[in-house]
Design an enzyme around this catalytic site. Structure first.
Site, short mmCIF file in Angstrom:
data_model
loop_
_atom_site.label_atom_id
_atom_site.label_comp_id
_atom_site.label_asym_id
_atom_site.label_seq_id
_atom_site.Cartn_x
_atom_site.Cartn_y
_atom_site.Cartn_z
N SER A 123 12.07 4.37 15.01
CA SER A 123 10.91 3.90 15.79
C SER A 123 11.41 3.41 17.15
O SER A 123 11.90 2.30 17.27
CB SER A 123 10.21 2.78 15.03
OG SER A 123 9.66 3.31 13.85
N LEU A 124 11.27 4.26 18.15
CA LEU A 124 11.84 3.94 19.47
C LEU A 124 10.83 3.16 20.33
O LEU A 124 11.12 2.06 20.77
CB LEU A 124 12.28 5.25 20.15
CG LEU A 124 13.15 5.10 21.38
CD1 LEU A 124 14.43 4.34 21.10
CD2 LEU A 124 13.50 6.49 21.96
N HIS A 125 9.71 3.74 20.61
CA HIS A 125 8.58 3.06 21.27
C HIS A 125 8.77 2.65 22.72
O HIS A 125 7.81 2.20 23.36
CB HIS A 125 8.10 1.84 20.48
CG HIS A 125 7.81 2.11 19.04
ND1 HIS A 125 6.97 3.13 18.63
CD2 HIS A 125 8.26 1.53 17.91
CE1 HIS A 125 6.91 3.13 17.32
NE2 HIS A 125 7.69 2.18 16.86
N CYS A 164 7.01 -6.37 14.94
CA CYS A 164 6.65 -5.55 16.11
C CYS A 164 5.23 -5.91 16.57
O CYS A 164 4.34 -6.13 15.75
CB CYS A 164 6.72 -4.07 15.76
SG CYS A 164 8.36 -3.58 15.24
N SER A 217 12.18 5.67 7.60
CA SER A 217 11.82 5.30 8.97
C SER A 217 12.33 3.89 9.23
O SER A 217 12.12 2.99 8.42
CB SER A 217 10.30 5.35 9.12
OG SER A 217 9.92 4.90 10.40
N CYS A 267 6.70 -7.83 6.64
CA CYS A 267 7.90 -7.35 7.35
C CYS A 267 8.37 -8.44 8.29
O CYS A 267 7.57 -9.12 8.93
CB CYS A 267 7.58 -6.08 8.14
SG CYS A 267 9.03 -5.40 8.98
N CYS A 281 2.09 -3.74 15.30
CA CYS A 281 2.02 -3.41 13.86
C CYS A 281 1.37 -4.54 13.09
O CYS A 281 1.81 -5.69 13.19
CB CYS A 281 3.44 -3.15 13.34
SG CYS A 281 3.51 -2.94 11.55
N GLU A 301 0.81 -1.21 0.00
CA GLU A 301 0.00 0.00 0.00
C GLU A 301 0.84 1.27 0.00
O GLU A 301 1.96 1.30 0.51
CB GLU A 301 -0.93 -0.01 1.21
CG GLU A 301 -2.03 -1.02 1.01
CD GLU A 301 -2.98 -1.12 2.18
OE1 GLU A 301 -4.14 -1.48 1.94
OE2 GLU A 301 -2.57 -0.87 3.31
N CYS A 346 -1.03 4.65 10.27
CA CYS A 346 0.17 3.85 10.52
C CYS A 346 -0.18 2.48 11.05
O CYS A 346 -1.01 2.36 11.94
CB CYS A 346 1.03 4.47 11.61
SG CYS A 346 1.42 6.14 11.33
N GLY A 396 6.81 -2.65 5.67
CA GLY A 396 8.17 -3.15 5.55
C GLY A 396 9.21 -2.32 6.27
O GLY A 396 8.96 -1.17 6.67
N GLU A 397 10.37 -2.93 6.46
CA GLU A 397 11.50 -2.26 7.09
C GLU A 397 12.48 -1.88 5.98
O GLU A 397 13.18 -2.74 5.44
CB GLU A 397 12.14 -3.22 8.12
CG GLU A 397 13.48 -2.78 8.68
CD GLU A 397 13.53 -1.32 9.15
OE1 GLU A 397 12.74 -0.94 10.02
OE2 GLU A 397 14.37 -0.56 8.62
N CYS A 457 3.28 8.25 1.55
CA CYS A 457 3.87 7.23 2.42
C CYS A 457 3.96 5.95 1.60
O CYS A 457 2.95 5.48 1.07
CB CYS A 457 2.94 7.05 3.62
SG CYS A 457 3.39 5.69 4.70
N1 SAH Z 1 9.51 -0.43 9.45
C1 SAH Z 1 9.70 0.95 9.63
C2 SAH Z 1 8.80 1.79 8.78
C3 SAH Z 1 7.38 1.35 8.62
S1 SAH Z 1 6.37 1.46 10.06
C4 SAH Z 1 9.58 1.34 11.09
O1 SAH Z 1 9.16 0.52 11.89
O2 SAH Z 1 9.96 2.46 11.42
C5 SAH Z 1 6.08 3.22 10.17
C6 SAH Z 1 5.70 3.70 11.54
O3 SAH Z 1 4.39 3.25 11.90
C7 SAH Z 1 6.63 3.19 12.61
O4 SAH Z 1 7.01 4.21 13.50
C8 SAH Z 1 5.77 2.20 13.32
O5 SAH Z 1 6.21 1.98 14.61
C9 SAH Z 1 4.40 2.82 13.25
N2 SAH Z 1 3.33 1.88 13.51
C10 SAH Z 1 3.28 0.57 13.19
N3 SAH Z 1 2.12 0.03 13.60
C11 SAH Z 1 1.40 1.01 14.19
C12 SAH Z 1 0.11 1.07 14.79
N4 SAH Z 1 -0.69 0.01 14.84
N5 SAH Z 1 -0.31 2.25 15.28
C13 SAH Z 1 0.49 3.34 15.19
N6 SAH Z 1 1.70 3.35 14.63
C14 SAH Z 1 2.17 2.19 14.13
FE1 SF4 Z 2 8.08 -3.89 10.43
FE2 SF4 Z 2 8.00 -1.26 11.02
FE3 SF4 Z 2 5.84 -2.84 11.38
FE4 SF4 Z 2 7.94 -3.11 12.98
S1 SF4 Z 2 6.63 -1.29 12.78
S2 SF4 Z 2 6.80 -4.79 12.01
S3 SF4 Z 2 9.61 -2.74 11.58
S4 SF4 Z 2 6.81 -2.34 9.44
#
Ligand code: SAH
Ligand code: SF4
Length: 382
Positions: free
Chosen positions: A219-221, A115, A197, A111, A118, A91, A344, A165-166, A104
Site C-alpha cells: 500500500s504505497l498511496h 492510516c 497486502s 489495526c 481507512c 469481516e 476496501c 488489520g495489518e 478478502c
Molecule cells: N493493512 C493492509 C491490508 C488491509 S487494507 C494494507 O494496508 O495494505 C487493504 C487495502 O485497502 C489497502 O491497500 C488499503 O490502503 C486500502 N484501503 C483502506 N481504506 C480504504 C478506503 N477508505 N478506500 C479505498 N481503499 C482503502
Molecule cells: Fe491498517 Fe491497512 Fe487500514 Fe492502514 S490501510 S489502517 S494498515 S488496515
C-alpha cells in the site's frame, strides 16, 4: 481445554497426532476431512480408525467463527461479519467474477497502523486474530458457498489478505494460516493466487520472502515521504526508499513475480499529475529491468470521519495515463459491493463500539440464517 484443529497447519497437526500416539500420516486424512470436505464432527470422518476418533473426541474439536450477519450485494459480492468474542468482530468479503472467486479476509480486529483514509485504522487496534480465526474465514466461506450453490468443486480460487488489520503485524499467526491455504491437502491455492497486502512492515516483508513468498501487494498511496508519512504513519519508521529496497529483495525470492502497488486516490491530496510523475521516477530508480511492479489505483471509499474525498473519475484516468504512458502497467480497481459497504477500507467491525456488536448478537439469537437463494439478492441479513 481441547485443541481447535483449525489452529494447525499440516505440520502442526502431524505433531498433534504424534502426541496422541498416532502416526503422522493420520494428520493428512484429518486435514482433508476438515478443509477439503468442511467436516467439523469426528463421527463423519468415516475412514479414520475408531480408536483415533475416540481419542479426538476427548482431546480436540473443530470450531469456526459465529456469523453475526451476512449481506449479499446486487453485484453478487457477499460480506460476512464474524464474532471473534470480547465484543470484537471482523469481516470477510467474497467477490465472484467470471473466471475466479476471491475471498478478502481479515488478520486483526482493528489495526494499529492508523492510516488516515481507512476506517479500520480509525477504529484503533483491538487484538491479533489467531491462526484458527484467520483460517476459519476461508473454511466457512468455501463450504458455505459450496452448500448454497450446490456445487462440489472449489469455489474460492484466490485469497487476499486485504480485510481488517495489518497482516505483517500478526506474522506468527499469519504464517501457519498461509500454509493451510497453500496446502494441496487443504485449499491448494497457488502461491500467486494468495496475496498478502501490507502498509510496509519492512522486516516482516523480508521474513515472508524467506518463509512463504506469496504474491505481495504494497500500500504505497504517496510518491514522497512527506505525504506518505501523513497518510500512512508507519512510513516514519520505514520510509519509501527502504520500502522499495525491501520490495526488490522480495522479488529475488519470488522470481518472475511483480509487486502490486496499491494507491488510494484521494481528491487533491495524492492524485495530481506531479504525484504521478514522481511515481514514475521512483519506479525507474528502483527498476531491475523488466516489469517489476504494477499499480492498482483504488478509488477512495469515503467515510465521514476521514475528512477526505474520492478523486474525480477523470483525474483517476489522467493519473493512470501518466503511469501507463511511462510503461508502468496500471489498473483502476472496480468497486464491488458498494451497496453493502464491502469495499476496501469500509470494513467496520466496530471494535470500539461493543454495544453494536452485542446488539447484532442479540438479533442473531432470534433469527435463523436464511439460505442464499441467488447471488443477486439484495441485503440478505441474518
Ligand atoms: N493493512 C493492509 C491490508 C488491509 S487494507 C494494507 O494496508 O495494505 C487493504 C487495502 O485497502 C489497502 O491497500 C488499503 O490502503 C486500502 N484501503 C483502506 N481504506 C480504504 C478506503 N477508505 N478506500 C479505498 N481503499 C482503502
Ligand atoms: Fe491498517 Fe491497512 Fe487500514 Fe492502514 S490501510 S489502517 S494498515 S488496515
Amino acid at each position: 481445554m481441547t485443541a481447535n484443529l483449525l489452529e494447525f497447519d499440516l505440520e502442526g497437526l502431524a505433531l498433534f497426532c504424534e502426541r496422541l500416539g498416532e502416526k503422522r500420516f493420520r494428520a493428512t486424512q484429518l486435514f482433508r476431512w476438515i478443509h477439503q470436505k468442511g467436516a467439523s464432527s469426528f463421527g463423519e470422518m468415516t475412514d479414520l480408525a475408531k480408536s483415533l476418533r475416540e481419542k479426538l473426541l476427548v482431546s480436540a474439536h473443530v470450531k469456526g467463527l459465529d456469523v453475526i450477519s451476512q449481506h449479499v450485494s446486487s453485484d453478487g459480492t457477499i460480506k460476512w461479519l464474524f464474532d471473534v468474542a470480547g465484543g470484537d468482530a471482523v469481516e470477510a468479503v467474497f467477490i465472484p467474477e467470471d473466471n475466479r472467486g476471491t475471498l478478502c479476509i481479515s488478520s486483526q480486529a482493528g489495526c494499529a497502523v492508523g492510516c488516515r483514509f481507512c476506517s479500520t485504522g480509525h477504529q484503533g487496534f483491538s487484538r491479533n486474530l489467531r491462526t484458527g480465526e484467520i483460517v476459519a474465514q476461508l473454511w466457512f466461506a468455501e463450504h458455505f458457498l459450496r452448500r448454497h450453490l450446490g456445487r462440489d468443486e472449489r469455489i474460492i480460487s484466490n485469497v487476499v489478505m486485504m480485510g481488517m488489520g495489518e497482516p505483517l503485524q500478526n506474522y506468527s499467526e499469519l504464517l501457519p494460516a498461509l500454509k493451510v491455504m497453500l496446502d494441496d491437502h487443504a485449499y491448494g491455492l497457488s502461491r500467486r493466487r494468495l496475496t498478502v497486502s501490507t502498509s510496509g512492515v519492512v522486516p516482516m516483508m523480508d521474513r515472508l520472502a524467506q518463509d512463504c513468498p506469496v504474491a505481495l501487494a504494497v500500500s504505497l498511496h504517496a510518491p514522497n515521504d512527506e505525504l506518505r508519512s501523513n497518510l500512512v504513519p508507519l512510513n516514519k519508521k520505514y520510509p519509501i526508499e527502504e520500502l522499495l529496497a525491501a520490495c526488490n529483495r522480495y522479488l529475488q525470492h519470488a522470481p518472475r513475480d511483480f509487486i502490486t502497488f496499491e494507491y488510494c486516490m484521494l481528491d487533491k491530496v495524492n492524485d495530481q499529475s506531479e504525484h504521478a510523475l514522481q511515481l514514475v521516477d521512483l519506479v525507474r530508480k528502483h527498476s531491475t529491468g523488466g516489469v517489476w511492479c504494477k499499480f492498482n489505483l483504488i478509488p477512495f471509499n469515503p467515510f465521514p470521519e476521514s475528512g477526505l474525498l474520492r478523486s474525480e473519475h477523470n483525474q483517476v484516468l489522467a493519473f493512470a495515463k501518466i503511469l501507463s504512458d511511462a510503461g508502468i502497467v496500471t489498473t483502476i480497481r472496480k468497486t464491488r459491493g458498494d451497496d453493502i459497504d464491502a469495499a476496501c477500507g469500509q470494513l467496520a467491525g466496530d471494535v470500539n463500539d461493543r454495544t453494536r456488536v452485542d446488539e447484532r448478537m442479540a438479533q442473531r439469537r432470534t433469527v435463523m440464517l436464511r439460505p442464499v437463494r441467488s447471488f443477486d439478492e439484495n441485503h440478505e441479513e441474518i
